[in-house]
Motif scaffolding. Structure first.
Motif, PDB file in Angstrom:
ATOM      1  N   GLU A  81       0.802  -1.219   0.000  1.00 44.61           N
ATOM      2  CA  GLU A  81       0.000   0.000   0.000  1.00 44.61           C
ATOM      3  C   GLU A  81       0.841   1.278   0.000  1.00 44.61           C
ATOM      4  OE1 GLU A  81      -2.515  -0.439   3.377  1.00 44.61           O
ATOM      5  OE2 GLU A  81      -0.901  -1.150   4.651  1.00 44.61           O
ATOM      6  N   ASP A  82       2.084   1.208   0.452  1.00 48.70           N
ATOM      7  CA  ASP A  82       2.963   2.383   0.406  1.00 48.70           C
ATOM      8  C   ASP A  82       3.791   2.440  -0.875  1.00 48.70           C
ATOM      9  OD1 ASP A  82       4.632   0.260   0.865  1.00 48.70           O
ATOM     10  OD2 ASP A  82       5.690   1.154   2.569  1.00 48.70           O
ATOM     11  N   GLY A  83       3.556   1.506  -1.806  1.00 52.77           N
ATOM     12  CA  GLY A  83       4.275   1.483  -3.073  1.00 52.77           C
ATOM     13  C   GLY A  83       5.512   0.622  -3.068  1.00 52.77           C
ATOM     14  N   LYS A  84       5.838   0.035  -1.934  1.00 54.31           N
ATOM     15  CA  LYS A  84       7.036  -0.792  -1.848  1.00 54.31           C
ATOM     16  C   LYS A  84       6.826  -2.116  -2.571  1.00 54.31           C
ATOM     17  CE  LYS A  84      10.478  -2.354   1.526  1.00 54.31           C
ATOM     18  NZ  LYS A  84      10.840  -2.400   2.959  1.00 54.31           N
ATOM     19  N   TYR A  85       7.888  -2.596  -3.230  1.00 55.10           N
ATOM     20  CA  TYR A  85       7.810  -3.854  -3.977  1.00 55.10           C
ATOM     21  C   TYR A  85       7.366  -4.987  -3.062  1.00 55.10           C
ATOM     22  CZ  TYR A  85       9.363  -8.001  -6.529  1.00 55.10           C
ATOM     23  OH  TYR A  85       9.421  -9.233  -7.152  1.00 55.10           O
ATOM     24  N   ALA A  86       6.370  -5.751  -3.515  1.00 54.63           N
ATOM     25  CA  ALA A  86       5.855  -6.879  -2.735  1.00 54.63           C
ATOM     26  C   ALA A  86       6.290  -8.207  -3.339  1.00 54.63           C
ATOM     27  CB  ALA A  86       4.325  -6.811  -2.651  1.00 54.63           C
ATOM     28  N   ASP A  87       5.936  -8.426  -4.606  1.00 56.20           N
ATOM     29  CA  ASP A  87       6.257  -9.690  -5.263  1.00 56.20           C
ATOM     30  C   ASP A  87       5.975  -9.551  -6.754  1.00 56.20           C
ATOM     31  OD1 ASP A  87       7.139 -12.258  -5.469  1.00 56.20           O
ATOM     32  OD2 ASP A  87       5.424 -13.210  -4.507  1.00 56.20           O
ATOM     33  N   SER A  88       6.364 -10.570  -7.510  1.00 61.44           N
ATOM     34  CA  SER A  88       6.106 -10.604  -8.951  1.00 61.44           C
ATOM     35  C   SER A  88       5.251 -11.809  -9.293  1.00 61.44           C
ATOM     36  CB  SER A  88       7.422 -10.660  -9.742  1.00 61.44           C
ATOM     37  OG  SER A  88       8.184  -9.492  -9.547  1.00 61.44           O
ATOM     38  N   LEU A  89       4.353 -11.625 -10.251  1.00 59.66           N
ATOM     39  CA  LEU A  89       3.525 -12.714 -10.767  1.00 59.66           C
ATOM     40  C   LEU A  89       3.968 -13.026 -12.187  1.00 59.66           C
ATOM     41  CD1 LEU A  89      -0.071 -11.584  -9.655  1.00 59.66           C
ATOM     42  CD2 LEU A  89       1.606 -12.939  -8.377  1.00 59.66           C
ATOM     43  N   ASN A  90       4.078 -14.311 -12.511  1.00 65.45           N
ATOM     44  CA  ASN A  90       4.396 -14.680 -13.887  1.00 65.45           C
ATOM     45  C   ASN A  90       3.143 -14.564 -14.744  1.00 65.45           C
ATOM     46  OD1 ASN A  90       2.840 -17.034 -13.442  1.00 65.45           O
ATOM     47  ND2 ASN A  90       4.647 -18.212 -12.816  1.00 65.45           N
ATOM     48  N   LEU A  91       3.244 -14.939 -16.014  1.00 66.64           N
ATOM     49  CA  LEU A  91       2.125 -14.752 -16.935  1.00 66.64           C
ATOM     50  C   LEU A  91       0.907 -15.586 -16.546  1.00 66.64           C
ATOM     51  CD1 LEU A  91       4.084 -14.711 -20.324  1.00 66.64           C
ATOM     52  CD2 LEU A  91       3.412 -12.777 -18.898  1.00 66.64           C
ATOM     53  N   GLN A  92       1.129 -16.841 -16.127  1.00 66.37           N
ATOM     54  CA  GLN A  92       0.027 -17.698 -15.713  1.00 66.37           C
ATOM     55  C   GLN A  92      -0.649 -17.150 -14.460  1.00 66.37           C
ATOM     56  OE1 GLN A  92      -1.552 -20.132 -16.982  1.00 66.37           O
ATOM     57  NE2 GLN A  92      -2.506 -21.302 -15.315  1.00 66.37           N
ATOM     58  N   GLN A  93       0.132 -16.698 -13.504  1.00 62.67           N
ATOM     59  CA  GLN A  93      -0.444 -16.135 -12.278  1.00 62.67           C
ATOM     60  C   GLN A  93      -1.189 -14.838 -12.567  1.00 62.67           C
ATOM     61  OE1 GLN A  93       3.272 -15.955 -10.151  1.00 62.67           O
ATOM     62  NE2 GLN A  93       2.835 -17.805  -8.968  1.00 62.67           N
ATOM     63  N   THR A  94      -0.700 -14.065 -13.528  1.00 66.01           N
ATOM     64  CA  THR A  94      -1.398 -12.840 -13.909  1.00 66.01           C
ATOM     65  C   THR A  94      -2.748 -13.164 -14.520  1.00 66.01           C
ATOM     66  OG1 THR A  94       0.697 -11.677 -14.284  1.00 66.01           O
ATOM     67  CG2 THR A  94      -1.270 -10.724 -15.268  1.00 66.01           C
ATOM     68  N   THR A  95      -2.832 -14.231 -15.303  1.00 58.26           N
ATOM     69  CA  THR A  95      -4.106 -14.669 -15.866  1.00 58.26           C
ATOM     70  C   THR A  95      -5.090 -14.992 -14.756  1.00 58.26           C
ATOM     71  OG1 THR A  95      -3.049 -15.557 -17.854  1.00 58.26           O
ATOM     72  CG2 THR A  95      -5.221 -16.399 -17.314  1.00 58.26           C
ATOM     73  N   LEU A  96      -4.622 -15.668 -13.708  1.00 58.80           N
ATOM     74  CA  LEU A  96      -5.485 -15.980 -12.567  1.00 58.80           C
ATOM     75  C   LEU A  96      -5.891 -14.705 -11.835  1.00 58.80           C
ATOM     76  CD1 LEU A  96      -3.536 -19.086 -11.180  1.00 58.80           C
ATOM     77  CD2 LEU A  96      -5.626 -19.104 -12.566  1.00 58.80           C
ATOM     78  N   LEU A  97      -4.962 -13.749 -11.726  1.00 58.01           N
ATOM     79  CA  LEU A  97      -5.292 -12.472 -11.100  1.00 58.01           C
ATOM     80  C   LEU A  97      -6.400 -11.774 -11.863  1.00 58.01           C
ATOM     81  CD1 LEU A  97      -4.768 -10.103  -9.141  1.00 58.01           C
ATOM     82  CD2 LEU A  97      -2.990  -9.329 -10.730  1.00 58.01           C
ATOM     83  N   ARG A  98      -6.317 -11.798 -13.180  1.00 60.17           N
ATOM     84  CA  ARG A  98      -7.349 -11.150 -14.000  1.00 60.17           C
ATOM     85  C   ARG A  98      -8.713 -11.818 -13.804  1.00 60.17           C
ATOM     86  NH1 ARG A  98      -6.466  -6.430 -15.085  1.00 60.17           N
ATOM     87  NH2 ARG A  98      -7.494  -6.400 -17.111  1.00 60.17           N
ATOM     88  N   ILE A  99      -8.715 -13.121 -13.534  1.00 56.66           N
ATOM     89  CA  ILE A  99      -9.982 -13.812 -13.239  1.00 56.66           C
ATOM     90  C   ILE A  99     -10.578 -13.281 -11.939  1.00 56.66           C
ATOM     91  CG2 ILE A  99     -10.985 -16.036 -12.582  1.00 56.66           C
ATOM     92  CD1 ILE A  99      -9.091 -17.374 -14.546  1.00 56.66           C
ATOM     93  N   LEU A 100      -9.743 -13.125 -10.917  1.00 57.28           N
ATOM     94  CA  LEU A 100     -10.233 -12.612  -9.641  1.00 57.28           C
ATOM     95  C   LEU A 100     -10.658 -11.144  -9.758  1.00 57.28           C
ATOM     96  CD1 LEU A 100      -7.627 -14.173  -7.165  1.00 57.28           C
ATOM     97  CD2 LEU A 100     -10.033 -14.827  -7.441  1.00 57.28           C
ATOM     98  N   GLN A 101      -9.921 -10.370 -10.534  1.00 57.33           N
ATOM     99  CA  GLN A 101     -10.269  -8.964 -10.720  1.00 57.33           C
ATOM    100  C   GLN A 101     -11.518  -8.803 -11.578  1.00 57.33           C
ATOM    101  OE1 GLN A 101      -6.595  -7.452 -12.416  1.00 57.33           O
ATOM    102  NE2 GLN A 101      -5.988  -6.544 -10.458  1.00 57.33           N
ATOM    103  N   GLN A 102     -11.784  -9.795 -12.406  1.00 61.25           N
ATOM    104  CA  GLN A 102     -12.925  -9.775 -13.317  1.00 61.25           C
ATOM    105  C   GLN A 102     -12.887  -8.554 -14.245  1.00 61.25           C
ATOM    106  OE1 GLN A 102     -17.649 -11.076 -13.003  1.00 61.25           O
ATOM    107  NE2 GLN A 102     -16.756  -9.905 -11.351  1.00 61.25           N
TER     108      GLN A 102
END
Length: 372
Positions: A205-226
């Motif tokens: 929330e303060d802009g600090k780097y948290a983690d990276s998602l690969n392409l497959q994980q990003t696809t799953l993120l987009r499903i949750l974000q709808q």
């Protein structure tokens, strides 16, 4: 005769108010900055980069790049202006690169104040994280591709439509940074032999780097974000499949035709609970293992549901571990459990990391192709 004279006077006055061409500049006399970047050197100094096309026909290099040490974007611009012979044009920036080294500091966002304050600037540039050195990308000149800023812009646009990355511009970033119910997320690239898209960078929330998602994980993120754009293709692997030689015959791919998510919220025993139901209608696009779709299609749907649920839960645990909420579960907590949220809203990342999140998936196969 009076009316024609009055009309002529009015036309003359209007013509005098029109903008003339006295401030016209030839294109080859301009420096149009298309890409900016910020990195941190070995001594923890900020280094600002800019890249702009060269319009002079006699120039062999069609791009010019500069890197300077400075404290702010405004100070860096003054140094850039002193280094170029052409007039610098603001407001045409397409891409802003931020290195992981910078993002891990967590104090970088105030540097963008000039973009949100100076009306000469545009808020449409895409903000992109770099896994590696910004300098390596800024000074990279591919011979078989268009100008690098145009190439990176196209790379993000195309893959955003395929839902394997996100697209965050300066306006989106400001909203994400100021919204207490979610955390920011931006596209991520790196340079190996070529510049390639690697997925998504998650920020706290303060802009600090948290983690990276690969392409497959990003696809799953987009499903949750709808927040889908265009087609969304997903590939799953099933343990029951066989592997003969180098070919993995346990893969199944499908195209999501319809997607809807419903989330119920609760606050119990000092922590939030979210129950998300994901419903999707899909079309199979690839199946590398034999299967009787006539009699056991529901069984295959259940296998897909189980695997998707497993992967989505793993993704959520990953986000909670790093206190990143790019889905916006905090917005749901604020909307439906405001009394509890108001006590933790200023530190939502901490409350989010302790929340209970349950995801269930319902899959309906609409088509398995002309050959069953």
């Amino acid at each position: 005769m009076r009316k024609p004279i009055q009309l002529a006077v009015i036309i003359a006055l209007l013509a005098a108010l029109l903008t003339g061409c006295r401030d016209r500049h030839n294109l080859e006399d301009l420096t149009v900055i298309l890409m900016l970047g910020i990195d941190v050197d070995g001594n923890n100094n900020l280094v600002f980069y800019e890249s702009s096309p060269v319009f002079n026909k006699e120039a062999k290099d069609k791009e010019e790049e500069y890197g300077v040490k400075a404290a702010t974007f405004h100070e860096a611009r003054e140094v850039f202006d002193a280094m170029v012979t052409a007039l610098t044009v603001e407001g045409k920036v397409q891409i802003i690169l931020l290195s992981h080294r910078l993002l891990k500091r967590g104090d970088w966002f105030p540097l963008f104040d000039t973009f949100y304050r100076d009306t000469k600037n545009s808020l449409s540039p895409k903000v992109v994280a770099v896994d590696g050195s910004v300098s390596d990308i800024i000074h990279f000149t591919p011979k078989d591709k268009p100008l690098l800023p145009m190439f990176i812009t196209s790379l993000i646009e195309q893959n955003h439509r395929s839902n394997i990355t996100v697209k965050t511009n300066l306006l989106d970033l400001h909203r994400q940074m100021t919204d207490r119910g979610m955390t920011p997320f931006i596209s991520e690239i790196k340079k190996d032999k070529e510049v390639e898209l690697t997925g998504t960078t998650l920020l706290q929330e303060d802009g600090k780097y948290a983690d990276s998602l690969n392409l497959q994980q990003t696809t799953l993120l987009r499903i949750l974000q709808q927040h889908r754009h265009g087609e969304q293709n997903v590939t799953l692997s099933f343990p029951a499949g066989e592997k003969k030689g180098p070919i993995e015959q346990n893969r199944l791919s499908f195209l999501i035709q319809r997607l809807s998510n419903k989330t119920k919220t609760a606050y119990e025993q000092g922590r939030f609970r979210f129950d998300t139901q994901v419903n999707m209608t899909v079309t199979l696009t690839e199946r590398l293992f034999p299967y009787n779709m006539r009699t056991e299609s529901r069984k295959l749907e259940q296998m897909m549901e189980k695997e998707l649920q497993k992967q989505l839960q793993t993704l959520i645990k990953k986000m909670q571990k790093h206190k990143a909420d790019p889905v916006g579960y905090g917005d749901l907590a604020r909307a439906y459990q405001y009394k509890a949220w108001s006590k933790v809203g200023q530190q939502w990342g901490e409350a989010w990391s302790k929340a209970e999140v349950n995801v269930s998936v319902k899959v309906k196969i609409k088509s398995s192709g002309p050959i069953i």
